[in-house]
Design an enzyme around this catalytic site. Structure first.
Site, mmCIF file in Angstrom:
data_model
loop_
_atom_site.group_PDB
_atom_site.id
_atom_site.type_symbol
_atom_site.label_atom_id
_atom_site.label_comp_id
_atom_site.label_asym_id
_atom_site.label_seq_id
_atom_site.Cartn_x
_atom_site.Cartn_y
_atom_site.Cartn_z
ATOM 1 N N CYS A 12 -0.756 -8.553 -7.695
ATOM 2 C CA CYS A 12 0.027 -9.641 -8.279
ATOM 3 C C CYS A 12 1.413 -9.754 -7.650
ATOM 4 O O CYS A 12 1.923 -10.861 -7.461
ATOM 5 C CB CYS A 12 0.144 -9.493 -9.790
ATOM 6 N N HIS B 69 2.681 -6.161 -14.359
ATOM 7 C CA HIS B 69 2.191 -7.477 -13.939
ATOM 8 C C HIS B 69 3.388 -8.266 -13.445
ATOM 9 O O HIS B 69 4.513 -8.037 -13.892
ATOM 10 C CB HIS B 69 1.505 -8.192 -15.098
ATOM 11 N N ASP C 159 0.904 -17.764 -13.151
ATOM 12 C CA ASP C 159 0.199 -16.485 -13.214
ATOM 13 C C ASP C 159 -1.198 -16.723 -12.662
ATOM 14 O O ASP C 159 -2.016 -17.404 -13.285
ATOM 15 C CB ASP C 159 0.144 -15.976 -14.666
#
Length: 173
Positions: A31, A84, A100
């Protein structure tokens, strides 16, 4: 709730800062690199000032944070990530959006919708799972972020998840 603006209405006049989700650079479990690549895209396409964008790191001391509405966990339960990273766009138009690439929520997602659906309330989360946020300006993130991806290898040196096909992100220094 009365007075709430549905997510579709909130995004009606907003032009996304990125290509559609399926056209973004994406590597599962990377991520931080996905968001770096998204920042790079925004910088190179100059649709919005880069100063409106931020990389948001989410973690805690235990490296155990719950996030709901993630592709890695179908259904109503959360994924427990060690950390994250998402992109926050604070638009000069007065709206804020979260990007996201791992969510099942809209891409981009209105900030309020994302917070309510993906984070839930700290009141409902055991204190050991409460999240902490580190917000970094996108221009600083592009300039200073680097990764040798070593955190993605196990103790034997094997990849936990396949690495991206492009070279490791390095700083210019």
């Amino acid at each position: 709730m009365e007075g709430d603006v549905p997510a579709a209405a909130a995004t009606a006049h907003y032009q996304p800062a990125s290509p559609p989700r399926d056209a973004c650079v994406y590597n599962s479990c990377y991520c931080e690199e996905n968001i770096w690549k998204l920042c790079e895209y925004i910088k190179n396409h100059d649709q919005y000032p880069l100063e409106e964008c931020y990389a948001v790191f989410i973690s805690n001391e235990r490296k155990m944070i719950p996030i709901w509405k993630q592709q890695a966990r179908p259904g109503d339960g959360p994924v427990i990530w060690d950390y994250h990273v998402v992109l926050l766009h604070v638009s000069s138009g007065g709206q804020s959006f979260i990007y996201d690439l791992d969510t099942v929520l809209p891409f981009p997602c209105p900030f309020d919708t994302y917070v309510e659906d993906a984070f839930k309330s700290d009141e409902d989360i055991h204190p050991q799972f409460r999240r902490k946020f580190r917000v970094i300006r996108a221009d600083s993130y592009l300039k200073n972020f680097a990764s040798d991806r070593s955190h993605m290898k196990d103790s034997s040196g094997n990849w936990r998840e396949p690495p991206p096909s492009y070279p490791c992100i390095e700083t210019g220094v």
